[in-house]
Write an enzyme that holds these catalytic residues in place. Structure first.
Site: not given
Ligand SMILES: Cc1cc2nc3c(=O)[nH]c(=O)nc-3n(C[C@H](O)[C@H](O)[C@H](O)COP(=O)(O)OP(=O)(O)OC[C@H]3O[C@@H](n4cnc5c(N)ncnc54)[C@H](O)[C@@H]3O)c2cc1C
Length: 385
Positions: A123, A126, A131, A241-242, A363
């Site tokens: 986890a 948030e 990202s 993990a990746r 991830e």
């Molecule tokens: C089904 C599902 C399961 C998940 N499981 C887990 C879990 O088990 N544990 C956990 O901790 N999280 C989990 N997540 C969260 C997941 O890791 C995040 O959704 C992911 O890291 C992206 O964050 P975000 O969705 O807030 O997108 P954002 O960070 O809001 O990004 C929105 C867009 O902006 C782009 N972007 C953001 N920053 C940059 C940058 N610096 N440069 C270029 N582009 C950028 C992104 O690529 C994306 O296209 C899960 C998400 C989903 C949908």
């Protein structure tokens, strides 16, 4: 292609393939439709001794490496990525324990995971920290010999089903990401609750929920490693993990290719099977070529990690990036090869296309993967004259 697997690896692969064929494929559409958590399949995997592949033998596991892990993930994902994600996310939750857990913590938590009696979750995310993992706002305030956790984690795979949750929280807000630490939060700890099941586009057999932490008092021995290690632990966990996400993509794409090719052989138009049209053959040729390239990359990265390589951040990101982009393209093309049939829920490629999308997002999104690879290249080439 022959990837020179050992006899043990082949047996493991056969076993995982058998479970995918016999136990997962027959129910995958129903699990997806009903959004049912696959406890029965987790039990099958436990019975086959597949829940402890990467857990050391000292804690009841098989003590295997990244290569064995990707072989199992690939085989399970060929059955259903939702099920395979559930299984993979438990290892995501377990890596921090493997990497930074004390002997007592390992003894306490790993055997139940290895036996498949418990699942884990990781986890980090948030509402304001996606990202940008450094934006985590959950706090872990020191109170005597306890920590008190407050905050909400969003979109956590296995949340509410997992007994063991690795939670990233700030022990020192002023230090930002360097003030983050990792804790083991048990499902039953007072103050822990879970949000509703999220309604998702794909991987609907897997469960995604919020973890709400309200004055959760944890003894000090729930801290993993030491204070301030949370960000580093997260990065090392994701690096391990990746390649697994890459393996999910390869398994999924193989299944999509198999479905599309088999359909194209049977479907006749203009008095011939559609596979006889060169346009269709070219689609299939691109799918098969990209798939094999992704598989070779995932296996190479897994073997690189198992060789004891110290830095595999770039390689792991490449495996995730290339394979998940490949799986998205291959599943879209599988639907195309099957025409209108591919669009119907009656055929599995419709689900496969929906399932593929998440592999480009979780991830670390594929934009973030490119950032990681670009950063590593910048460093490498800056060192060169
Ligand atoms: C089904 C599902 C399961 C998940 N499981 C887990 C879990 O088990 N544990 C956990 O901790 N999280 C989990 N997540 C969260 C997941 O890791 C995040 O959704 C992911 O890291 C992206 O964050 P975000 O969705 O807030 O997108 P954002 O960070 O809001 O990004 C929105 C867009 O902006 C782009 N972007 C953001 N920053 C940059 C940058 N610096 N440069 C270029 N582009 C950028 C992104 O690529 C994306 O296209 C899960 C998400 C989903 C949908």
């Amino acid at each position: 292609m022959d990837y020179l697997l050992t006899e043990e690896q082949q047996m493991l692969q056969d076993l995982a393939r058998q479970i995918a064929e016999e136990r997962i494929k027959p129910v995958r559409a129903e699990l997806d439709e009903q959004e049912t958590f696959p406890w029965d399949i987790i039990k099958d995997l436990a019975q086959a001794d597949l829940c402890g592949t990467i857990i050391p033998e000292a804690y009841g596991g098989l003590g295997m490496g990244c290569m064995e892990n990707v072989l199992v993930l690939e085989a399970l994902a060929a059955g259903c990525v939702g099920v395979a994600t559930t299984y993979a996310a438990s290892f995501l939750g377990a890596y921090p324990l493997l990497l930074y857990g004390s002997e007592d913590q390992k003894q306490k938590y790993l055997p139940a995971l290895a036996r498949g009696e418990a699942l884990a979750a990781f986890a980090l995310t948030e509402a304001q920290a996606g990202s940008d993992a450094g934006g985590v706002a959950t706090t872990a305030a020191k109170d005597g010999d306890h920590y008190v956790l407050n905050g909400t984690k969003q979109w956590i795979t296995n949340a509410g089903e997992a007994e063991i949750n690795t939670v990233i929280a700030l022990t020192d807000k002023a230090k930002g990401a360097r003030g983050a630490s990792a804790f083991v939060v048990e499902k039953g700890d007072p103050g822990v609750s879970f949000g509703k099941k999220e309604k998702k586009m794909g991987i609907r057999a897997s469960v995604t929920r919020e973890i709400v932490l309200e004055d959760v008092r944890l003894p000090q021995d729930r801290l993993l490693g030491r204070e301030g290690l949370g960000f580093m632990l997260t990065m090392r966990t994701l690096d391990l993990a990746r390649p697994g996400v890459g393996a999910l993509a390869v398994g999924l794409a193989q299944s999509a290719l198999d479905e599309a090719a088999a359909f194209a052989k049977e479907r006749h138009q203009f008095d011939q099977p559609v596979i006889a049209f060169q346009a269709v053959q070219h689609l299939l040729a691109d799918m098969a070529t990209k798939l094999e390239a992704a598989r070779a990359l995932v296996y190479a990265v897994a073997r690189h990690i198992d060789s004891g390589a110290k830095d595999y951040t770039k390689a792991a990101a490449m495996a995730k990036l290339f394979s998940s982009d490949m799986a998205m393209q291959v599943t879209v093309d599988a639907v195309q090869v099957m025409g209108g049939h591919g669009y119907m829920r009656e055929y599995p490629v419709e689900k496969m296309m929906r399932d593929a999308k998440i592999l480009q997002i979780f991830e670390g999104t594929n934009q973030i993967m490119r950032n990681v690879i670009g950063l590593a290249l910048n460093k490498e080439y800056s060192r060169k004259k």
